[in-house]
Design an enzyme around this catalytic site. Structure first.
Site, PDB file in Angstrom:
ATOM      1  CG  ASP A 415      49.743  56.064  44.797  1.00  0.00           C
ATOM      2  OD1 ASP A 415      49.155  55.003  44.998  1.00  0.00           O
ATOM      3  OD2 ASP A 415      50.000  56.521  43.671  1.00  0.00           O
ATOM      4  N   GLY A 690      46.510  50.295  45.429  1.00  0.00           N
ATOM      5  CA  GLY A 690      45.468  49.439  44.913  1.00  0.00           C
ATOM      6  C   GLY A 690      46.031  48.115  44.415  1.00  0.00           C
TER       7      GLY A 690
END
Lengths: 1123, 369
Positions: A415, A690
């Site tokens: 991430d 994201g």
């Protein structure tokens, strides 16, 4: 072998029940008061009481249930069958030989599980009997927690833990809120606000509360902590008023009440139905590649075992076809044996051979592997280099089953936010209509006061622009979910934030919001607090402005934006919206879009996180409409989320763009170094985020995921708009393949070399297009393959704009690709959980976004940089250790059993064991078990500093290379060779001659003891040859176990053992030691056994050294030069 | 301590990386429970097998093994051994009649005489063995067919021996003592040895029965059941089916050599490891005079042929052997030592070449920075 039957069971039950999670609703009568007549009659359901049962067993069912659980393991079951066979039929070895180890293993496990269960019983008892205050008929009575029932109204005081899942009815705070920490549930220590039901928040005494006449309808319990939908019907004067209930009204068992004197709440889920209890269920077990190889080897050995038994049975009957051999006069059968049918005899013979050779699959291997994993994981937890001094956290091992998998990782999925970066946000600038504001006054962390802190880059704006600017600041001050930790109680004096004390601070689940609100404070607008639905702001002129907070359209990762609707003091109503640029720009109808967009992109390239802010003035009519839409969606019991999303979508449109903000998220300490090491170790690092492409790409450059030399391939919506996806994919694959086509295949191992490597950037939308199963034309089915082919050739991949589930999808796709690579996912937030669960190894970072990732991970580390030691050192060691453990265990049991197999050819295939029962039993349990266990805990074939310094060593163990078939066959062949040497060595020595100087002869037990002595010493010395790291513990255990063998043998043969009906070992060992040739032959046979392995090692090291071996030699020579 | 000071320059200066294994600077943290063990930094010896380190070992092994092997080989060759098969398979062999007319029921024993010549005299103690071939004393059914408790003089086991003894456990109601297949098949040929004087007179060679069984077996493991005398002690038991005499009458010449502690019986009860085996029968002690124990010349072996082996294609032998410190004649051990020693020496040379050609090169070339 270690396979669980439970997998099968879940499969079956899954097919029977079907996949859908049917959640119907339940109705709860608050205070057990029947609803007034005339309303819908509900069938009163029976709810469980509030007893928490975390223990598995009761006193009565412990033994049967625990036995059942244990024998469900295939390995235990196998040994039980062997044991039973030994009990039933006449077998060569006594049932003790397999019964004792099995009994030992089962007992130890049972005691361990029993103890754990006893602890759970105690904990359960403490929880179930803790007193709870319940309102009954207007009075408070005390109940034991377990007697609590659904519908009871409970009084909870400050710092108490909620006894079950409750709906908040009223609180001692005027605004009907209460603060709660869910630290024990998900580790987030921040205070969360929960809201009382609007219509009941006025009932604040026990008398009043017991007057509440209402029913609650809500879904049946489900384990998701953050989801809840329900509806409360309050009967005022027999008029039902329905209100929506959401997770903001639901207080979860296990959470603690904070900063609130007391609350009244009604129990809706009790006991095992609480969300906490539903979350007890452990997640599915992951199995490591080593375990899979181990099971494959076991199958091979099972085949060897069966074929040995079959061959021997066949030969036995061939040999026995001559009756004088079958039953010579000196060795007759009993009559009952004679009368048995030939087939039954053959079958019992087969079973007897199986029993004789069953030690080739040792019970102790399972025990040793389990112990190695369990004890070994402590070294990870103890490691000081993985201790974070600031957080005071060490690495956490949630599953020790995967230690060795850490050494096998090929793909790392990480991430970005909070993992690669600090998730420590700092407000950098904002841009209003193209004017850029930078609060530059952060000198040594001190905020300079006054308006001078605003540094405007552009020309000063006109009055109109000033109005927009202030609207922008207000928007940022209002559009968030930040809480003010408004008081720091010092001797009972409360300090407010407006007094300018730095003792007050902001808390939020999103660090971006805190950074923004703090940034606004520096720009002159201070958010004070939320009081009675009024948000208070201190503006530049030190005046308090009040805005009524009407609605909050909360943030979610799909919409990627949030909004608030407020009413200003003047009565105007606004919708303020802030969110990612991609989710705001399409909804904007007015504003200086071009300038803002340019600035946003500029900031994104610098790696800053950008948010856009927009607003929409609402007329009262519009507001009415909005209210209607929202309440409609909120009241829905089913698909509420979907309906809410639709409502939000309608409301958040026709926006007017105000500006954008930029927040910096700094890279974590040594993130770049770690990524570089992982690259050098041959791992492919994928960043899944994201975030926007530009921001993410900038981070990737900063963290050296992409280097200057990296050729970036883009697979983004922008490109696919110009060309069809099909063309882009083929284009890219051609680029990649042309490059690699020129290189020879074996060069691919030197990926980290100077040759151009590729980096791929793909975004979520394109990815879902690639992954979409082919429907339109047959070509699209190939997209996935082409995409994978491209990815295989890229050393780094960046996936941006990813939804949490897409992260898991990517991991799954790579896992399923044809090389079946080992994947590792590392992340810190709730959005990484799916990928952490999906990957072979999931690692959680103890970050700022709560503990969900940590809870669901297999390992948790405080910082991203610790990944380096975790993989390169611990992973490498554990892989080396466990692979040696597995190979060695099979080896030592081949050496153990093969002489016994050969012996059958010399004893008329009569299943006569070569070794004494005690030796058969103890060989795996005590003579040879501890040295290998210690080896598998302590071995360091290379210094850990070298491992860290030279990550490319990791490639030496890639692809499970120490457990490949050739190596396994080498070990097995070595075992067979050793067994042959031992057996035939002893055979020729015993051949028709006396061994002693007094002419006396030795019997078969001395023969076996001689072989066994050579065996124990050879097998131990083999380990001595393989050990590279000799601490005093290794010395102690290795030499100690040899001494133990000798002492045991002396003792075992030293006396006539009472209670034993045979004394065959009496003085056998001592007689053997008293003979000179026995000593000489033991030394000779050990030397011959070890010789080939030593020669192989030395020659291979000299002629075809691996990198590891070169470095080992290098370390020695460098030492010699130092000395 | 070989790896005592590998001092890597640690790139992440955060943890003051320079960790030495010497022990002094090992644990360096504030945590009281932080030990070198927990940090996996215990001082350790880190040996590595390279051609260079193994070379001397190979030469040393070669140098030690070859002399040992030569010594063993010479010793073994000095041992004199004489072996003669008296089974009586061939028509012209002296025991042919006895072997082929064997019947379990016959009461008279069959005798035969074998003549042989010793070319060389046997010095010192000479050991007389009987050897059996194709006799599976190591068959599982056979090996376990005994009751060690009974043999140890246990009164209950005498009357009620273990079921392992089946089918040699009971005859009718009487238990068999000693029970089991091993005891039942006790080797019962009697061998007598005569030296043929040059004059032609037969001179019996004295054969000692004592000391053929392990001392511990004779004195501890095997014991007679308690009783006034042996016949009373064994009262109520039957003799094994194939025996001619009960166990307490095994040796009429020596009352202390009867019952379970009969040495011939004890020797037989130690089951052999392989189907071809020999067992010590008698010892011919060296005589006081300066003459050899068994001078070279002609001998006569007188056999009372009781033991049938032809049914299972077995063979019977008589072996005379002298003994050295390393036991009987066994050239294998010496040859094996010489072979292994030479191989080690040879490998040492090979490794020396490899070491010079490859090891030094790879050492200098590939040390990582």
């Amino acid at each position: 072998m270690g396979m669980d039957f439970s997998t099968l069971r879940t499969l079956i039950s899954r097919y029977c029940v079907g996949e859908e999670n049917w959640v119907d609703s339940r109705t709860v009568y608050i205070g057990h008061k029947e609803p007034p007549p005339g309303t819908e009659a509900f069938i009163q359901q029976r709810f469980p009481d509030n007893r928490i049962v975390s223990c598995k067993y009761t006193f009565w069912n412990f033994i049967p249930k625990n036995m059942f659980e244990q024998f469900r393991r295939v390995a235990n079951f196998y040994f039980l069958v062997i044991f039973l066979v030994q009990l039933i039929i006449d077998t060569p070895t006594s049932p003790i030989t397999s019964g004792l180890p099995l009994f030992f293993v089962i007992t130890v496990t049972a005691i361990k599980q029993g103890y754990e269960d006893w602890l759970r019983h105690k904990a359960d008892k403490a929880v179930n009997e803790c007193p709870v205050q319940v309102v009954q008929n207007g009075k408070i009575i005390c109940k034991q927690s377990r007697r609590l029932r659904v519908g009871d109204v409970v009084l909870v005081k400050e710092d108490e833990t909620f006894p079950c899942d409750l709906i908040l009815l009223s609180s001692s705070r005027d605004d009907g809120t209460c603060y709660v920490t869910t630290a024990s549930l998900d580790g987030e220590s921040s205070h969360k606000t929960y809201y009382a039901v609007q219509d009941t928040k006025a009932f604040t005494t026990e008398e009043e509360v017991s007057c509440i006449h209402a029913t609650i309808e809500c879904e049946q319990p489900q384990p998701d902590l953050y989801k809840f939908v329900g509806r409360i019907n309050v009967y005022m004067n027999n008029e039902p008023v329905a209100r929506p209930l959401g997770s903001e009204n639901l207080l979860l068992r296990g959470a603690t009440l904070k900063n609130t004197e007391h609350i009244y709440a009604v129990a809706i889920y009790t006991g095992m139905e609480t969300k906490m209890a539903l979350n007890y269920q452990s997640k599915s077990q992951k199995r490591s590649a080593v375990e899979k190889s181990m099971n494959a080897y076991l199958v091979v050995y099972l085949c060897i075992l069966i074929s040995k038994a079959v061959i021997n049975t066949g030969l036995k009957y061939l040999w026995q076809s001559d009756p004088n051999r079958d039953e010579p006069w000196y060795n007759e059968r009993t009559d009952t044996e004679r009368q048995r049918h030939i087939l039954i005899r053959a079958f019992t013979d087969f079973l007897a051979f199986m029993v004789l050779f069953n030690y080739i699959i040792p019970v102790s291997m399972y025990v040793t592997v389990e112990m190695q994993k369990f004890l070994g994981s402590y070294f990870i937890m103890w490691d000081d280099e993985m201790l974070d001094e600031e957080l005071g956290e060490r690495a956490v091992v949630n599953t020790s089953d995967l230690n060795e998998e850490l050494g096998q990782v090929e793909y790392v999925f990480t991430d970005k936010t909070g993992t690669l970066t600090e998730n420590n946000m700092e407000f950098i600038e904002c841009c209003v209509d193209g004017h850029v504001y930078i609060p530059h006054a952060i000198c040594n962390g001190q905020v300079m006061p006054g308006a001078s802190s605003i540094d405007m880059i552009d020309t000063s704006p006109g009055p109109d622009a000033r109005e927009r600017e202030e609207l922008f600041f207000r928007a940022l001050c209002l559009c968030h979910t930040v809480q003010v930790k408004e008081e720091e109680t010092v001797d009972g004096i409360k300090h407010g934030i407006h007094q300018g004390k730095s003792s007050s601070f902001y808390i939020s689940s999103s660090p971006d919001e805190v950074a923004l609100v703090e940034g606004m404070k520096r720009l002159g607008f201070t958010y004070l607090r939320l009081k009675d639905g009024q948000m208070e702001i201190l503006n530049r002129d030190d005046e308090v402005e009040r805005f009524e907070l009407l609605e909050v359209l909360t943030f979610d990762s799909v919409r990627r934006r949030m909004s608030v609707i407020v009413r200003a003091g003047s009565g105007e109503m606004y919708l303020f919206c802030k969110g990612a640029d991609s989710s705001i720009f399409p909804r904007v109808i007015k504003g200086k879009v071009e300038q803002v967009k340019a600035r946003v992109e500029l900031n994104a390239v610098e790696g800053l996180r950008t948010l856009c802010v927009a607003y929409r003035p609402l007329s009262p009519e519009q507001y009415q409409q909005v209210c209607h839409q929202l309440s409609g969606a909120k009241l829905a019991l089913q698909d509420r989320d979907k309906q809410l999303a639709e409502a939000y979508d309608i409301i958040e449109r026709d926006l007017i763009l105000l500006g954008a903000t930029a927040v910096e998220d700094r890279l974590q300490e040594k993130a770049a170094d770690t990524i570089e090491s992982l690259h050098q170790a041959g791992m492919k690092v994928w960043v899944l985020t994201g975030d926007k492409m530009e921001t993410a790409a900038a981070t990737c450059y900063a963290s050296k995921l992409f280097r200057r030399s990296t050729q970036i391939l883009e697979l983004t919506t922008k490109r696919t708009e110009e060309q069809s996806l099909h063309d882009v994919l083929f284009d890219l694959s051609r680029t990649v393949l042309r490059h690699y086509g020129g290189m020879s295949r074996d060069n691919s191992s030197s990926l980290s070399g100077d040759c151009t490597d590729f980096g791929l950037i793909i975004d979520g939308a394109t990815l879902s297009a690639v992954m979409r199963p082919g429907q339109e034309d047959s070509n699209s089915g190939n997209y996935k393959e082409i995409f994978l082919e491209i990815c295989r050739n890229c050393s780094a991949v960046l996936c941006c704009r990813m939804a949490p589930l897409q992260k898991a999808q990517i991991v799954k796709m790579i896992k399923a690709s044809k090389e079946h690579p080992i994947t590792l996912a590392v992340g810190d937030g709730a959005n990484d959980v799916s990928m952490i669960l999906e990957a072979h190894v999931g690692i959680g970072i103890m970050g700022k976004e709560g503990r969900q990732a940590v809870r669901n991970s297999d390992y948790a580390i405080p910082k991203f940089k610790h990944l380096k030691k975790m993989l390169l050192v611990h992973g490498h060691y554990y892989y080396i250790r466990i692979s040696e453990l597995v190979q060695y265990f099979f080896y030592k049991n081949v050496v153990f059993m093969f002489p016994q197999f050969i012996y059958q050819f010399f004893c008329g295939f009569s299943q006569q064991p070569l070794y004494d029962t005690a030796y058969l039993t103890l060989y795996n349990i005590s003579f040879t078990s501890l040295p290998i266990l210690l080896y598998s805990l302590m071995e360091q074939h290379i210094n850990m500093d070298i491992l860290k310094k030279d990550p490319s060593l990791y490639k030496d163990i890639a692809k499970n290379c120490l457990l490949r078939w050739p190596i396994f066959i080498y070990w097995t062949v070595l075992g067979v060779y050793d067994a042959m040497v031992m057996f035939f060595g002893a055979y020729f020595l015993f051949d028709n001659t006396s061994f002693t100087s007094n002419g006396q002869m030795f019997g078969n037990w001395t023969f076996g003891t001689l072989v066994f002595t050579v065996l124990v010493f050879t097998v131990t010395f083999k380990l001595v040859l393989d050990t590279h790291y000799w601490t005093w513990i290794n010395h102690f255990v290795i030499w100690g176990s040899l001494v133990f063998f000798v002492v045991f043998s002396l003792l075992w043969g030293g006396i006539i053992w009472p209670f034993l009906n045979y004394q065959r070992m009496y003085y056998v060992f001592m007689q053997m030691l008293s003979s000179g040739p026995a000593w000489l032959s033991i030394i000779l046979l050990i030397t011959v056994c070890l010789l080939p392995d030593v020669v192989k090692k030395v020659i291979w090291r000299a002629l075809w050294p691996t990198t590891t071996e070169k470095i080992q030699v290098g370390a020695i020579t460098s030492m010699e030069t130092l000395d | 301590m070989m790896a005592s000071s590998y001092n890597a320059k640690d790139e992440d200066g955060h943890h003051s990386g320079s960790v030495s294994h010497g022990g002094a600077g090992t644990a360096k943290s504030k945590k009281p429970d932080n030990t070198a063990f927990k940090q996996q930094r215990l001082p350790a010896w880190q040996p590595i097998l390279t051609a260079g380190t193994v070379l001397p070992a190979f030469f040393v092994i070669g140098l030690i093994f070859i002399p040992i092997g030569i010594g063993l080989y010479v010793t073994s060759n000095n041992i004199k051994e004489f072996e003669i098969d008296y089974t009586g398979v061939n028509v012209d062999s002296p025991c042919y009649t006895c072997a082929n007319n064997f019947s379990w029921n016959s009461t008279t024993s069959c005798s035969c005489t074998v003549n042989f010549t010793l070319e060389q005299p046997f010095e010192n103690n000479v050991y007389m063995y009987y050897g059996l071939s194709n006799f599976y004393q190591n068959h599982r059914r056979y090996v376990k067919s005994r009751d060690d408790r009974q043999l140890n003089g246990d009164a209950t086991a005498l009357k009620d021996p273990s079921n392992d003894c089946e089918p040699y456990r009971k005859i009718g109601v009487e238990t068999i003592a000693p029970c089991g297949a091993i005891a039942n098949s006790l080797f019962n040929d009697s061998l007598e040895l005569y030296y043929v004087e040059p004059s032609g007179a037969l001179n019996a060679v004295p054969l000692a029965k004592k000391g053929i069984a392990w001392w511990t077996d004779r004195n501890v493991k095997f014991r007679n059941p308690a009783g006034v005398d042996l016949p009373t002690a064994f009262k109520g038991t039957a003799k094994p089916v194939n025996w001619r005499k009960p166990v307490y009458e095994l040796d009429p010449s020596d009352p202390d050599n009867n019952g379970f502690i009969n040495e011939d019986f004890i020797v037989w009860m130690r089951t052999a490891a392989l189907p071809t085996f020999r067992k010590l029968y008698r010892i011919i002690h060296k005589n006081q005079s300066s003459t050899s124990t068994l001078p070279s010349g002609r001998y006569v072996l007188n056999i009372t042929y009781n033991y049938p082996v032809l049914s299972f294609d077995g063979r019977k032998r008589m072996i005379l052997s002298t003994i050295s410190w390393m036991g009987g004649k066994n050239p294998f051990l010496g040859i094996a030592y010489i072979t292994v020693g030479s191989i080690c020496f040879f490998l040492g040379v090979v490794l020396l070449i490899i070491h010079h050609k490859y090891d030094t090169r790879s050492n200098s070339a590939d040390i990582p920075n």
